[in-house]
Design a protein around this motif. Structure first.
Motif, PDB file in Angstrom:
ATOM      1  N   LEU A   1       0.829  -1.204   0.000  1.00 47.29           N
ATOM      2  CA  LEU A   1       0.000   0.000   0.000  1.00 47.29           C
ATOM      3  C   LEU A   1       0.861   1.249   0.000  1.00 47.29           C
ATOM      4  N   PRO A   2       0.372   2.326  -0.620  1.00 47.82           N
ATOM      5  CA  PRO A   2       1.093   3.593  -0.522  1.00 47.82           C
ATOM      6  C   PRO A   2       0.930   4.180   0.882  1.00 47.82           C
ATOM      7  N   GLU A   3       1.822   5.094   1.252  1.00 44.36           N
ATOM      8  CA  GLU A   3       1.774   5.678   2.594  1.00 44.36           C
ATOM      9  C   GLU A   3       0.519   6.502   2.837  1.00 44.36           C
ATOM     10  N   ASP A   4      -0.085   7.033   1.785  1.00 46.39           N
ATOM     11  CA  ASP A   4      -1.292   7.847   1.955  1.00 46.39           C
ATOM     12  C   ASP A   4      -2.576   7.028   1.784  1.00 46.39           C
ATOM     13  N   SER A   5      -2.474   5.723   1.960  1.00 49.58           N
ATOM     14  CA  SER A   5      -3.637   4.837   1.837  1.00 49.58           C
ATOM     15  C   SER A   5      -4.651   5.113   2.948  1.00 49.58           C
ATOM     16  N   ASN A   6      -5.918   4.848   2.668  1.00 47.82           N
ATOM     17  CA  ASN A   6      -6.968   5.003   3.671  1.00 47.82           C
ATOM     18  C   ASN A   6      -7.163   3.754   4.523  1.00 47.82           C
ATOM     19  N   PHE A   7      -6.429   2.694   4.236  1.00 50.59           N
ATOM     20  CA  PHE A   7      -6.527   1.471   5.029  1.00 50.59           C
ATOM     21  C   PHE A   7      -6.079   1.762   6.460  1.00 50.59           C
ATOM     22  N   PHE A   8      -6.892   1.372   7.441  1.00 53.65           N
ATOM     23  CA  PHE A   8      -6.648   1.799   8.815  1.00 53.65           C
ATOM     24  C   PHE A   8      -5.331   1.282   9.389  1.00 53.65           C
ATOM     25  N   PHE A   9      -4.877   0.095   9.020  1.00 50.90           N
ATOM     26  CA  PHE A   9      -3.591  -0.388   9.521  1.00 50.90           C
ATOM     27  C   PHE A   9      -2.452   0.480   8.995  1.00 50.90           C
ATOM     28  N   MET A  10      -2.518   0.841   7.719  1.00 51.63           N
ATOM     29  CA  MET A  10      -1.464   1.669   7.144  1.00 51.63           C
ATOM     30  C   MET A  10      -1.477   3.051   7.779  1.00 51.63           C
TER      31      MET A  10
ATOM     32  N   PRO B   1      17.918  13.618  10.881  1.00 47.54           N
ATOM     33  CA  PRO B   1      19.273  14.183  10.743  1.00 47.54           C
ATOM     34  C   PRO B   1      20.372  13.134  10.524  1.00 47.54           C
ATOM     35  N   ILE B   2      20.176  11.909  10.943  1.00 48.68           N
ATOM     36  CA  ILE B   2      21.213  10.897  10.754  1.00 48.68           C
ATOM     37  C   ILE B   2      20.838   9.869   9.693  1.00 48.68           C
ATOM     38  N   THR B   3      19.739  10.098   8.981  1.00 46.21           N
ATOM     39  CA  THR B   3      19.331   9.202   7.908  1.00 46.21           C
ATOM     40  C   THR B   3      19.971   9.670   6.609  1.00 46.21           C
ATOM     41  N   PRO B   4      20.713   8.796   5.922  1.00 47.06           N
ATOM     42  CA  PRO B   4      21.344   9.195   4.657  1.00 47.06           C
ATOM     43  C   PRO B   4      20.300   9.577   3.609  1.00 47.06           C
ATOM     44  N   GLY B   5      20.594  10.604   2.857  1.00 44.05           N
ATOM     45  CA  GLY B   5      19.675  11.080   1.833  1.00 44.05           C
ATOM     46  C   GLY B   5      19.530  10.147   0.650  1.00 44.05           C
ATOM     47  N   PHE B   6      20.491   9.252   0.450  1.00 45.26           N
ATOM     48  CA  PHE B   6      20.435   8.370  -0.707  1.00 45.26           C
ATOM     49  C   PHE B   6      19.525   7.158  -0.502  1.00 45.26           C
ATOM     50  N   LEU B   7      19.012   6.965   0.712  1.00 47.17           N
ATOM     51  CA  LEU B   7      18.134   5.820   0.961  1.00 47.17           C
ATOM     52  C   LEU B   7      16.796   5.983   0.248  1.00 47.17           C
ATOM     53  N   ILE B   8      16.303   4.899  -0.304  1.00 44.83           N
ATOM     54  CA  ILE B   8      14.976   4.877  -0.894  1.00 44.83           C
ATOM     55  C   ILE B   8      13.974   5.050   0.245  1.00 44.83           C
ATOM     56  N   ASP B   9      12.887   5.776   0.024  1.00 42.89           N
ATOM     57  CA  ASP B   9      11.901   6.027   1.077  1.00 42.89           C
ATOM     58  C   ASP B   9      11.411   4.741   1.738  1.00 42.89           C
ATOM     59  N   PHE B  10      11.295   3.686   0.966  1.00 42.60           N
ATOM     60  CA  PHE B  10      10.852   2.402   1.491  1.00 42.60           C
ATOM     61  C   PHE B  10      11.801   1.866   2.571  1.00 42.60           C
ATOM     62  N   LEU B  11      13.094   2.135   2.442  1.00 39.95           N
ATOM     63  CA  LEU B  11      14.086   1.583   3.354  1.00 39.95           C
ATOM     64  C   LEU B  11      14.312   2.409   4.616  1.00 39.95           C
ATOM     65  N   VAL B  12      13.820   3.620   4.659  1.00 36.62           N
ATOM     66  CA  VAL B  12      14.063   4.481   5.816  1.00 36.62           C
ATOM     67  C   VAL B  12      13.524   3.864   7.114  1.00 36.62           C
ATOM     68  N   PRO B  13      12.284   3.321   7.165  1.00 35.59           N
ATOM     69  CA  PRO B  13      11.839   2.694   8.419  1.00 35.59           C
ATOM     70  C   PRO B  13      12.698   1.496   8.837  1.00 35.59           C
ATOM     71  N   ILE B  14      13.196   0.728   7.882  1.00 38.81           N
ATOM     72  CA  ILE B  14      14.075  -0.403   8.195  1.00 38.81           C
ATOM     73  C   ILE B  14      15.392   0.103   8.764  1.00 38.81           C
ATOM     74  N   TYR B  15      15.912   1.167   8.190  1.00 41.20           N
ATOM     75  CA  TYR B  15      17.164   1.772   8.668  1.00 41.20           C
ATOM     76  C   TYR B  15      17.016   2.247  10.117  1.00 41.20           C
ATOM     77  N   VAL B  16      15.908   2.905  10.425  1.00 36.85           N
ATOM     78  CA  VAL B  16      15.679   3.399  11.782  1.00 36.85           C
ATOM     79  C   VAL B  16      15.417   2.225  12.731  1.00 36.85           C
ATOM     80  N   ALA B  17      14.705   1.206  12.272  1.00 38.10           N
ATOM     81  CA  ALA B  17      14.465   0.017  13.106  1.00 38.10           C
ATOM     82  C   ALA B  17      15.782  -0.660  13.462  1.00 38.10           C
ATOM     83  N   TRP B  18      16.750  -0.602  12.581  1.00 37.37           N
ATOM     84  CA  TRP B  18      18.058  -1.180  12.842  1.00 37.37           C
ATOM     85  C   TRP B  18      18.703  -0.525  14.061  1.00 37.37           C
TER      86      TRP B  18
END
Length: 118
Positions: A36-45, A61-78
């Motif tokens: 699903l896209p991030e702006d989905s109306n699905f309540f879980f999303m 501030p510490i997230t690299p700019g070259f990361l694909i938007d999809f990978l940013v939550p995984i990077y922060v979860a790390w």
């Protein structure tokens, strides 16, 4: 739960549960974003986006700019994984505890074991 309380102080369990919930919510957001896209109306999303946006803003501030938007939550979860696996035991004076030593995941694994091994 009794095993975790016997092995660790209560505040350690609470901090680990909070950090674990944040980590798994970030992973859930990345997984939901596959379908699903991030702006989905699905309540879980909507829940995953609302719950994780403040954390992602905090880490921007510490997230690299070259990361694909999809990978940013995984990077922060790390980061949350690293805190739970290395920093928490070190601050408590323990050596690295190993796989399934996290109180949150240990409880979930025990519940699954009980549910499927009857």
């Amino acid at each position: 739960m009794q095993d975790a309380l016997a092995a660790h102080p209560v505040w350690v369990i609470v901090v680990d549960y909070i950090l674990g919930a944040i980590m798994w919510t970030l992973i859930g957001r990345a997984a939901m974003n596959i379908f699903l896209p991030e702006d989905s109306n699905f309540f879980f999303m909507r829940f995953f986006v609302r719950a994780t946006d403040p954390v992602l803003r905090l880490f921007r501030p510490i997230t690299p700019g070259f990361l694909i938007d999809f990978l940013v939550p995984i990077y922060v979860a790390w980061f949350f994984f690293m805190i739970r696996f290395y920093l928490m035991p070190w601050l408590l004076g323990y050596s690295v505890m190993g796989m399934l030593s996290f109180p949150l995941e240990s409880e979930i694994a025990a519940l699954l074991y009980q549910a499927f091994n009857r």
